[in-house]
Structure formats: C-alpha cells, structure tokens
Motif scaffolding. Structure first.
Motif, PDB file in Angstrom:
ATOM      1  N   GLN A   1       0.731  -0.880  -0.126  1.00 35.24           N
ATOM      2  CA  GLN A   1       0.162   0.211  -0.175  1.00 35.24           C
ATOM      3  C   GLN A   1       0.987   1.809   0.438  1.00 35.24           C
ATOM      4  O   GLN A   1       1.779   1.423   0.740  1.00 35.24           O
ATOM      5  CB  GLN A   1      -0.781   0.374   1.240  1.00 35.24           C
TER       6      GLN A   1
ATOM      7  N   TYR B   1       0.474   5.621  -0.419  1.00 38.84           N
ATOM      8  CA  TYR B   1      -0.563   6.795  -0.470  1.00 38.84           C
ATOM      9  C   TYR B   1       0.461   7.997  -1.379  1.00 38.84           C
ATOM     10  O   TYR B   1       1.285   8.417  -1.561  1.00 38.84           O
ATOM     11  CB  TYR B   1      -0.880   7.358   0.673  1.00 38.84           C
TER      12      TYR B   1
ATOM     13  N   ASN C   1      -4.394   9.560  -1.355  1.00 38.85           N
ATOM     14  CA  ASN C   1      -4.787   8.699  -2.071  1.00 38.85           C
ATOM     15  C   ASN C   1      -4.434   7.427  -1.736  1.00 38.85           C
ATOM     16  O   ASN C   1      -2.820   7.213  -2.215  1.00 38.85           O
ATOM     17  CB  ASN C   1      -4.737   9.121  -3.737  1.00 38.85           C
TER      18      ASN C   1
ATOM     19  N   GLU D   1      -2.615   0.614  -8.800  1.00 40.27           N
ATOM     20  CA  GLU D   1      -4.178   1.269  -9.528  1.00 40.27           C
ATOM     21  C   GLU D   1      -4.249   1.904  -7.686  1.00 40.27           C
ATOM     22  O   GLU D   1      -4.106   1.191  -6.211  1.00 40.27           O
ATOM     23  CB  GLU D   1      -5.020  -0.192  -9.630  1.00 40.27           C
ATOM     24  N   PRO D   2      -5.602   2.683  -8.087  1.00 41.11           N
ATOM     25  CA  PRO D   2      -6.652   3.096  -6.937  1.00 41.11           C
ATOM     26  C   PRO D   2      -6.838   1.614  -5.736  1.00 41.11           C
ATOM     27  O   PRO D   2      -7.194   0.388  -6.596  1.00 41.11           O
ATOM     28  CB  PRO D   2      -7.401   3.466  -7.281  1.00 41.11           C
ATOM     29  N   LEU D   3      -6.686   2.304  -4.683  1.00 39.87           N
ATOM     30  CA  LEU D   3      -7.662   1.347  -2.997  1.00 39.87           C
ATOM     31  C   LEU D   3      -8.809   1.031  -3.662  1.00 39.87           C
ATOM     32  O   LEU D   3     -10.106  -0.113  -3.459  1.00 39.87           O
ATOM     33  CB  LEU D   3      -7.253   1.141  -2.210  1.00 39.87           C
ATOM     34  N   SER D   4      -9.667   1.861  -4.337  1.00 41.25           N
ATOM     35  CA  SER D   4     -10.840   1.774  -4.215  1.00 41.25           C
ATOM     36  C   SER D   4     -10.875   2.802  -5.659  1.00 41.25           C
ATOM     37  O   SER D   4     -10.294   4.052  -5.606  1.00 41.25           O
ATOM     38  CB  SER D   4     -11.809   1.961  -2.760  1.00 41.25           C
ATOM     39  N   GLY D   5     -12.490   2.592  -6.437  1.00 43.09           N
ATOM     40  CA  GLY D   5     -13.277   3.025  -7.122  1.00 43.09           C
ATOM     41  C   GLY D   5     -12.217   3.176  -8.322  1.00 43.09           C
ATOM     42  O   GLY D   5     -11.335   2.663  -8.502  1.00 43.09           O
ATOM     43  N   THR D   6     -12.266   4.851  -9.527  1.00 48.23           N
ATOM     44  CA  THR D   6     -11.483   4.881 -10.036  1.00 48.23           C
ATOM     45  C   THR D   6     -10.656   6.011 -10.131  1.00 48.23           C
ATOM     46  O   THR D   6     -10.288   6.855  -8.890  1.00 48.23           O
ATOM     47  CB  THR D   6     -12.760   5.419 -11.229  1.00 48.23           C
TER      48      THR D   6
ATOM     49  N   ARG E   1      -4.043   3.915 -13.054  1.00 52.90           N
ATOM     50  CA  ARG E   1      -3.270   3.101 -13.081  1.00 52.90           C
ATOM     51  C   ARG E   1      -2.994   2.622 -14.369  1.00 52.90           C
ATOM     52  O   ARG E   1      -2.924   3.535 -15.326  1.00 52.90           O
ATOM     53  CB  ARG E   1      -4.840   1.841 -12.527  1.00 52.90           C
TER      54      ARG E   1
END
Length: 461
Positions: A365, A367, A371, A386-391, A394
C-alpha cells in the motif's frame, strides 16, 4: 451456408448466424460473409446467399477498401521501428516537393494532417488511377483544408503520401513492399492488389427497387495505399490475430499496441462521440468495451474488421454492395455476442518463478497525498499500480533492470517509477514522474515536497 470449427456452443453459433442473416436481409446485400476469431484462430464462419453462383466461403475475395490503410500503416511502423524515420518527422524530410510536406508522419497516420478528405474530381473510386500519375494530381492545388495537427479529418490522399513514403525509403513499389514484408510473412495468400478468382462481383442495389447494377472495378493507381486491396474472411481473420498479438516477423506486440492508442482528438472533427483514431486503426467504445479495427468501402463493396483485445475476440464482415448494411455495427455485435455468451476462461493463477528482494520491498500500500494505491508484482514480471478503491490513474510497469520501472499505459505511460532510498538503504518514498508516494498519507518520516505540518493530523476543537 455456415461452417464452424466446433469451438462455439450451438446457441452462440445460431445467434451469430441470425445477426448476419438480419444484416443481409435488411441491408439488401447480394451476399454477406463473416468470420469470428477467438484465441488466435477462426472459431466461426457464416454467410448468406451466393456469390457468382456458389456460396461464399473463407477463400472468396471481396474488395476491402480502407482496411488497406491499416496495411499501409503497418509498413510505416516497420520503417519507424528500423530507425529509418520518426513519427514526428515532417513528410518533407523524406519525400520532398509534395506541397504537403509540413504534415508529420504521425499526423498522416492519424488523419490529423489537415488534408482534404478526397482527391480532386473526377470521383477517384470510379475513375482509373492512370489519370493521376503524380502525387500533385492526387492532392490538387489546395491540399490543406484545416490547420495541421489541430483536428481529425479523414484523408484518403494522406495515405497516398504514406504509400509514397514507403516507396521512397524502400526503393520499391508499395505493392511489392507490402507483399514482401506483410502478406508473405503472415501467410495472407488470398490478399492482393487485384482480384483473383474466386471473387465476388461488386453491385449497386437500387434504393427503391430490388434490382442491381454492376459496379466498375478500377485500379486506383496512386490512391492504392488508401483502398486498393482485395481479401477474404480467412486472411483478414489471420490479420486480426496479428493486430491483437503482433508477430515479430512484421511488428512487435508493443508496436501493435501503440497503433491501438488514440492519436486523434476524440469527438472533434468528423469523429463520432466516443470514437477516436490511432495509428492506422479506428478506435471506439461500444457496449462497454474498447474496439479497434477499420471499416472500408469502394463502389460495390463494404468491409469491416473489429477487434476487442480485452475479450480476445475479433470479427470480419464483408459484403458486395455499394451501400446497405452497417458493417461496423454488425462487426461489433458479432464480437459482443461471443464475448457475452461465452466469456473467456482466465488462465490459472501461477506464482512467479522468483522475486528479488528490492522489488518485493515495494509491494503493498502507498499513498499519493491522501489517495490510496496498491502496488503489486505479477507473475508476468510486471508491476501494477492502481487505486485501492474507485476509479483513478492506474498503469502497469515494466522493470528496466536498474531498479526503475517504466509505465506502459494510461496517465503514467512512459513515466519513470523509482524507489528513493535513505542512506541506510530503506525506502523513503516512490517517485513517479515527480509524484511522491509514501507508506502513510503525508508520512512525516518521508521526504514530502512542501513538508508535513509538525502539529500533524487534527480534528475541529
């Protein structure tokens, strides 16, 4: 007549046949033939009505019109990969005296050169190419209609210039270079600049009566690199496999992927909303999937090649009529039918052979500001961020062998990812094109540009 290699379920095959039957009947096409490719091979072939007295199969030639442009683009990309040109080169650097030399190679490939859509009268598709022996005869007195590089405007003469570029740098006719460098290596034995039996005849169907008129079949001369070729569903299916995976005898997979990338502004000029143009390929989003390929037409013929790389499914559709069925829609529907009815089975997960400790240390992980992102190492030797959640942004990254990684797609395509280490060798942060990624949001122990407020995180008192 319909044949199949037995790779698809009966329900899927019937749905494919139904789709082309509706297209042929409602579009009033004298004949329509189609093929579907999956996993690198043809898995279905179908046709409706007859061509010159016999059922059209995968070896019957149709004229493919502007799909020829994709073949010409492949030749140009080969020149680039060999270092003989750069896509940013103005045409004048290699072919002088055209009157359109300020347009770059990339702009010609992507139809952003500002050149006119057509050559001067008479109508070139129904006129012998012998009337235009010189490039000046193709471009006319005012070749530019728009500022160079500012908008998409489809240009047939632009691909005449690319054909001239190929001839100049190879020292041989476009037709000869195409056969030697693309058709023979890919085994496209039924693709040619002139019709070879068995082939379909081209027809015009009266708009208000069920009668037909034969169309002339002209040699396009200088315009050949824009639309001359004849081909078959069998050959175009093999070409679709190449445009999906590449073939090192012709172009690498990396260069083929580059051709897929939009190079013209979406929604501007004469592009439909959501559509764009790559380097010799049309690019569009339909039914929630990204499709690449090309359509073609000449008097008497319509053609379409559609590929969904993510689904590993492609469709070829050919018809022998001047107008009628919308083959780009038919091709997209054939891809959708297979992709939705029989989605591909993923390859089994397998662990990587080995992972070096410095790379493994980067996994996990991170940041960028507040983000959250995840960095993963995958068995194919790549890293993904890539993002941990959502769009959000990436990309996959390729290791460079020196502790750095290069982005392969999206916002970070071509950008350099590297770990910035402290004097003791531990990782302080990741630098991605100057963006700082830390293990905690605004990690006070890392070198964050602008610093971190010493009072730290707080609520409202």
């Amino acid at each position: 007549m319909t044949t199949s290699q037995g790779e698809l379920l009966p329900g899927t095959r019937r749905a494919l046949l139904h789709r082309i039957a509706v297209a042929q009947a409602e579009g009033r096409a004298p004949s329509l033939v189609a093929a579907v490719v999956r996993g690198g091979r043809t898995v279905w072939h179908g046709s409706r009505t007859s061509v010159d007295g016999h059922g059209p199969d995968e070896n019957v030639q149709y004229r493919i019109g502007s799909i020829t442009k994709t073949f010409t683009a492949v030749l140009v990309m080969r020149l680039r990969d060999e270092g003989l040109l750069d896509l940013g080169d103005p045409l004048e650097k290699h072919v002088s005296g055209t009157g359109a030399g300020e347009a770059t190679v990339a702009e010609l490939l992507a139809h952003t050169s500002g050149l006119a859509a057509e050559s001067p009268a008479p109508w070139w598709e129904r006129t012998s190419g012998g009337l235009r022996p010189e490039i000046a005869d193709v471009l006319g007195e005012q070749p530019f209609l728009h500022p160079v590089g500012r908008r998409f405007h489809y240009s047939n003469p632009g691909y005449t210039l690319l054909g001239a570029l190929v001839e100049k740098l190879r020292g041989a006719p476009w037709e000869e270079v195409l056969r030697r460098e693309v058709l023979v290596p890919l085994g496209l034995d039924r693709t040619s600049v002139r019709q070879e039996a068995p082939h379909a005849g081209g027809w015009a169907v009266h708009p208000w009566a069920d009668v037909m008129l034969p169309e002339p079949s002209e040699d396009l001369g200088r315009m050949a690199p824009a639309g001359q070729l004849w081909s078959t569903t069998g050959d175009l299916a093999r070409f679709a496999v190449f445009l999906t995976n590449g073939d090192d005898r012709v172009l690498s997979a990396e260069t083929v992927r580059e051709m897929h990338m939009p190079a013209a502004p979406a929604g501007l000029g004469d592009l439909a909303d959501g559509a764009s143009y790559g380097l010799g390929l049309q690019v569009q989003h339909r039914d929630g999937r990204l499709l690449v390929g090309h359509s073609g037409s000449l008097p008497g013929f319509l053609a379409n090649l559609t590929i969904s790389v993510a689904d590993d499914v492609a469709a070829v559709v050919l018809a022998n009529c001047t107008s009628g069925p919308l083959l780009s829609v038919v091709g997209a529907d054939l891809v959708r039918i297979v992709a939705e009815a029989e989605p591909g089975i993923p390859e089994p997960w397998r662990p990587m052979h080995e992972a070096d400790s410095p790379s493994l240390e980067l996994a996990g992980q991170w940041y960028w500001g507040t983000n959250g992102f995840a960095l993963r190492l995958t068995a194919d030797g790549l890293a993904s961020l890539e993002p941990l959640s959502g769009t959000g942004r990436r990309s996959r990254f390729r290791a460079n062998g020196d502790g750095t990684w290069t982005g392969l797609e999206g916002y970070f395509h071509g950008e350099l990812l590297k770990a910035v280490r402290r004097p003791d060798g531990s990782v302080d942060h990741l630098d991605l094109g100057s963006f700082v990624f830390t293990r905690q949001p605004y990690d006070e122990g890392a070198s964050v540009p602008g610093g971190v407020d010493p009072e730290g995180w707080r609520g409202i008192g």
